[in-house]
Design a protein around this motif. Structure first.
Motif, PDB file in Angstrom:
ATOM      1  N   ILE A   1      51.508  33.567  39.187  1.00  0.00           N
ATOM      2  CA  ILE A   1      49.976  33.563  39.068  1.00  0.00           C
ATOM      3  C   ILE A   1      49.309  34.103  40.353  1.00  0.00           C
ATOM      4  O   ILE A   1      49.902  34.123  41.412  1.00  0.00           O
ATOM      5  CB  ILE A   1      49.408  32.177  39.053  1.00  0.00           C
ATOM      6  CG1 ILE A   1      50.127  31.447  37.920  1.00  0.00           C
ATOM      7  CG2 ILE A   1      47.924  32.056  39.206  1.00  0.00           C
ATOM      8  CD1 ILE A   1      50.053  29.862  38.135  1.00  0.00           C
ATOM      9  N   ILE A   2      48.679  35.414  40.054  1.00  0.00           N
ATOM     10  CA  ILE A   2      48.384  36.120  40.674  1.00  0.00           C
ATOM     11  C   ILE A   2      46.917  35.915  41.472  1.00  0.00           C
ATOM     12  O   ILE A   2      46.015  35.089  40.472  1.00  0.00           O
ATOM     13  CB  ILE A   2      48.108  37.586  40.053  1.00  0.00           C
ATOM     14  CG1 ILE A   2      49.377  38.116  39.452  1.00  0.00           C
ATOM     15  CG2 ILE A   2      47.427  38.567  40.966  1.00  0.00           C
ATOM     16  CD1 ILE A   2      50.567  38.365  40.528  1.00  0.00           C
ATOM     17  N   LYS A   3      46.617  36.302  42.522  1.00  0.00           N
ATOM     18  CA  LYS A   3      45.325  35.757  43.155  1.00  0.00           C
ATOM     19  C   LYS A   3      44.095  36.520  42.542  1.00  0.00           C
ATOM     20  O   LYS A   3      44.232  37.589  41.966  1.00  0.00           O
ATOM     21  CB  LYS A   3      45.382  36.229  44.453  1.00  0.00           C
ATOM     22  CG  LYS A   3      45.900  35.295  45.602  1.00  0.00           C
ATOM     23  CD  LYS A   3      45.810  35.654  46.972  1.00  0.00           C
ATOM     24  CE  LYS A   3      46.642  34.680  47.967  1.00  0.00           C
ATOM     25  NZ  LYS A   3      47.030  35.507  49.188  1.00  0.00           N
ATOM     26  N   GLN A   4      42.980  35.907  42.531  1.00  0.00           N
ATOM     27  CA  GLN A   4      41.698  36.480  41.897  1.00  0.00           C
ATOM     28  C   GLN A   4      41.408  37.868  42.278  1.00  0.00           C
ATOM     29  O   GLN A   4      40.910  38.318  41.108  1.00  0.00           O
ATOM     30  CB  GLN A   4      40.521  35.323  41.983  1.00  0.00           C
ATOM     31  CG  GLN A   4      40.983  34.173  41.158  1.00  0.00           C
ATOM     32  CD  GLN A   4      39.645  33.360  40.702  1.00  0.00           C
ATOM     33  OE1 GLN A   4      38.681  33.583  41.105  1.00  0.00           O
ATOM     34  NE2 GLN A   4      39.680  32.654  39.627  1.00  0.00           N
ATOM     35  N   ASN A   5      41.182  37.877  43.291  1.00  0.00           N
ATOM     36  CA  ASN A   5      40.512  39.205  43.919  1.00  0.00           C
ATOM     37  C   ASN A   5      41.531  40.436  44.083  1.00  0.00           C
ATOM     38  O   ASN A   5      41.185  41.418  44.804  1.00  0.00           O
ATOM     39  CB  ASN A   5      39.758  39.208  45.046  1.00  0.00           C
ATOM     40  CG  ASN A   5      40.713  38.493  46.267  1.00  0.00           C
ATOM     41  OD1 ASN A   5      41.918  38.192  45.984  1.00  0.00           O
ATOM     42  ND2 ASN A   5      40.141  38.350  47.392  1.00  0.00           N
TER      43      ASN A   5
ATOM     44  N   ASN B   1      56.166  40.815  32.355  1.00  0.00           N
ATOM     45  CA  ASN B   1      55.090  40.808  31.397  1.00  0.00           C
ATOM     46  C   ASN B   1      53.780  40.380  32.116  1.00  0.00           C
ATOM     47  O   ASN B   1      53.780  39.535  32.743  1.00  0.00           O
ATOM     48  CB  ASN B   1      55.321  39.783  30.180  1.00  0.00           C
ATOM     49  CG  ASN B   1      56.380  40.383  29.366  1.00  0.00           C
ATOM     50  OD1 ASN B   1      56.565  41.686  29.207  1.00  0.00           O
ATOM     51  ND2 ASN B   1      57.243  39.716  28.715  1.00  0.00           N
ATOM     52  N   THR B   2      52.737  40.811  31.685  1.00  0.00           N
ATOM     53  CA  THR B   2      51.525  40.588  32.233  1.00  0.00           C
ATOM     54  C   THR B   2      50.391  39.850  31.193  1.00  0.00           C
ATOM     55  O   THR B   2      50.135  40.492  30.157  1.00  0.00           O
ATOM     56  CB  THR B   2      50.727  41.951  32.978  1.00  0.00           C
ATOM     57  OG1 THR B   2      51.931  42.626  33.592  1.00  0.00           O
ATOM     58  CG2 THR B   2      49.562  41.498  33.766  1.00  0.00           C
ATOM     59  N   TRP B   3      49.714  39.003  31.508  1.00  0.00           N
ATOM     60  CA  TRP B   3      48.894  38.417  30.613  1.00  0.00           C
ATOM     61  C   TRP B   3      47.463  38.355  31.673  1.00  0.00           C
ATOM     62  O   TRP B   3      47.515  37.719  32.623  1.00  0.00           O
ATOM     63  CB  TRP B   3      48.954  37.087  30.241  1.00  0.00           C
ATOM     64  CG  TRP B   3      50.357  36.783  29.318  1.00  0.00           C
ATOM     65  CD1 TRP B   3      50.302  37.204  27.930  1.00  0.00           C
ATOM     66  CD2 TRP B   3      51.687  36.562  29.441  1.00  0.00           C
ATOM     67  NE1 TRP B   3      51.513  37.032  27.508  1.00  0.00           N
ATOM     68  CE2 TRP B   3      52.228  36.885  28.483  1.00  0.00           C
ATOM     69  CE3 TRP B   3      52.093  36.056  30.846  1.00  0.00           C
ATOM     70  CZ2 TRP B   3      53.436  36.195  28.247  1.00  0.00           C
ATOM     71  CZ3 TRP B   3      53.575  35.810  30.757  1.00  0.00           C
ATOM     72  CH2 TRP B   3      54.264  35.979  29.584  1.00  0.00           C
ATOM     73  N   VAL B   4      46.359  39.070  31.205  1.00  0.00           N
ATOM     74  CA  VAL B   4      45.232  39.067  31.930  1.00  0.00           C
ATOM     75  C   VAL B   4      44.143  38.004  31.179  1.00  0.00           C
ATOM     76  O   VAL B   4      43.648  38.488  29.984  1.00  0.00           O
ATOM     77  CB  VAL B   4      44.781  40.589  32.179  1.00  0.00           C
ATOM     78  CG1 VAL B   4      43.361  40.550  33.007  1.00  0.00           C
ATOM     79  CG2 VAL B   4      45.708  41.638  32.705  1.00  0.00           C
ATOM     80  N   GLY B   5      43.840  37.123  31.787  1.00  0.00           N
ATOM     81  CA  GLY B   5      42.728  36.427  31.210  1.00  0.00           C
ATOM     82  C   GLY B   5      41.492  36.383  31.960  1.00  0.00           C
ATOM     83  O   GLY B   5      41.400  37.051  32.936  1.00  0.00           O
TER      84      GLY B   5
ATOM     85  N   SER C   1      41.887  35.298  35.703  1.00  0.00           N
ATOM     86  CA  SER C   1      43.140  34.887  36.200  1.00  0.00           C
ATOM     87  C   SER C   1      44.148  36.001  35.417  1.00  0.00           C
ATOM     88  O   SER C   1      44.074  36.377  34.481  1.00  0.00           O
ATOM     89  CB  SER C   1      43.696  33.467  35.901  1.00  0.00           C
ATOM     90  OG  SER C   1      43.794  33.329  34.412  1.00  0.00           O
ATOM     91  N   THR C   2      45.148  36.319  36.274  1.00  0.00           N
ATOM     92  CA  THR C   2      46.232  37.010  35.727  1.00  0.00           C
ATOM     93  C   THR C   2      47.576  36.395  36.087  1.00  0.00           C
ATOM     94  O   THR C   2      47.847  35.773  37.105  1.00  0.00           O
ATOM     95  CB  THR C   2      46.324  38.521  36.665  1.00  0.00           C
ATOM     96  OG1 THR C   2      44.940  39.157  36.153  1.00  0.00           O
ATOM     97  CG2 THR C   2      47.378  39.541  36.174  1.00  0.00           C
TER      98      THR C   2
END
Ligand SMILES: [Mn+2]
Length: 340
Positions: free
Chosen positions: A4-8, A30-34, A37-38
């Motif tokens: 889970i990637i940090k928000q900024n 694989n990347t999911w951008v919501g 959140s990423t």
């Protein structure tokens, strides 16, 4: 593995991080951008990934493993049970029950030869006996050491039983050359330097569970041995430390079916060290068979009252004979029930 990637985090930072991961660990990302959140999903062999390295990266909020961190010991990559065969023909993990029996410590030639013959007559398939003893107190009997190894070999010659005995340090490996199964005791389960050295030899290793170790930590220790090329690992549940004081340790029998699900390695149970009381060994041996164990390791002494170590949990040869009869009878019934 999921990261889970940090928000900024900027697009560029994320691109660099992903490229680093792919290059460093040869995984597909694989990347999911919501909204807000990423999340990255890593596919491939994630057992090699250093979680500390990932956690230390600026862009990472947290990580979650979805697959076990061990590979060689994992049933997912090796669906069939591992059967360990000794050069002398004995097999462990082939569906038969192997019984390793003998004194906690080798004390004398008469003692070890007598106990070896008696346990063999009762159906034991291996002779156990400690030559190098890891004792809680430095003032307790530390074992006969090299002389103890020689006495074990002598008892093997007399009875034909292969021998199982504990190693305490890597520099002794040469001395253990003709030992049939090398035991790593509970206190050395996470002696990684010893485990690595044992990974380089071609000999079965009996790996006892540490006093306070999780099943995953235990399997990671097996992985240490297997990563070096030695896949002949036998796991031994010997009780874990809990708040309970009525028994020496708490026998975690559920570890047997848990291991069977997670790993293809054979697993045996040591009810002697688990309970610390000879009066409990019979019932826990039977329970271990019912739990699906591949074998038992039981302490048997010619004269438990005068044993130099672990007398309170040792069976007499007569008591062992009675336990072995019941254990074999239960195993027959167990096989019939499970075949239905
Ligand atoms: Mn012992």
């Amino acid at each position: 593995m999921i990261i889970i990637i940090k928000q900024n985090v900027s697009k560029d930072q994320l691109t660099v991080f992903k490229a680093n991961l792919e290059e460093k660990y040869n995984v597909k990302v694989n990347t999911w951008v919501g909204v807000g959140s990423t999340v990255l999903g890593l596919i491939g062999d994630t057992t090699q990934i250093d979680e500390d390295w990932v956690n230390a990266q600026d862009v990472v909020e947290k990580i979650k493993r979805v697959q076990e961190p061990y590979k060689k010991a994992n049933r997912k990559f090796h669906p069939d049970n591992t059967v360990i065969e000794l050069p002398t023909g004995q097999k462990i993990g082939d569906g038969n029950l192997c019984i390793m029996a003998g004194p906690c410590s080798v004390e004398s030639e008469e003692q070890i030869n007598y106990v070896a013959q008696r346990v063999k007559d009762s159906g034991a398939t291996f002779l156990r006996g400690g030559a190098f003893k890891p004792r809680t107190s430095p003032y307790s009997f530390q074992g006969l050491k090299a002389e103890g190894l020689d006495l074990l070999k002598g008892a093997r010659k007399v009875t034909g039983l292969p021998i199982v005995t504990e190693i305490m340090r890597a520099s002794h490996i040469d001395m253990f050359e003709s030992v049939d199964i090398i035991q790593v005791g509970a206190r050395n389960m996470q002696n990684f330097e010893l485990l690595k050295e044992l990974g380089r030899i071609d000999k079965p290793i009996l790996l006892k569970r540490g006093l306070s170790n999780t099943i995953e930590e235990w399997l990671m220790s097996a992985e240490y041995i297997m990563a070096g090329g030695n896949s002949k690992v036998i796991l031994c549940e010997r009780g874990i430390r809990t708040y309970e004081t009525a028994t020496r340790n708490t026998l975690d029998l559920s570890a047997v079916p848990v291991i069977k699900k997670l790993s293809h390695l054979p697993v045996i149970v040591d009810p002697s060290h688990a309970t610390g009381k000879s009066s409990l060994v019979e019932q826990m041996s039977l329970a271990a068979v019912a739990a699906g164990a591949d074998g038992l390791m039981i302490e048997v002494h010619n004269d438990p009252k005068h044993a130099l170590s672990d007398g309170a949990q040792s069976l007499t040869p007569d008591q062992f004979d009675s336990v072995a009869r019941k254990v074999f009878a239960l195993k027959k019934a167990y096989d019939l029930i499970m075949a239905e």
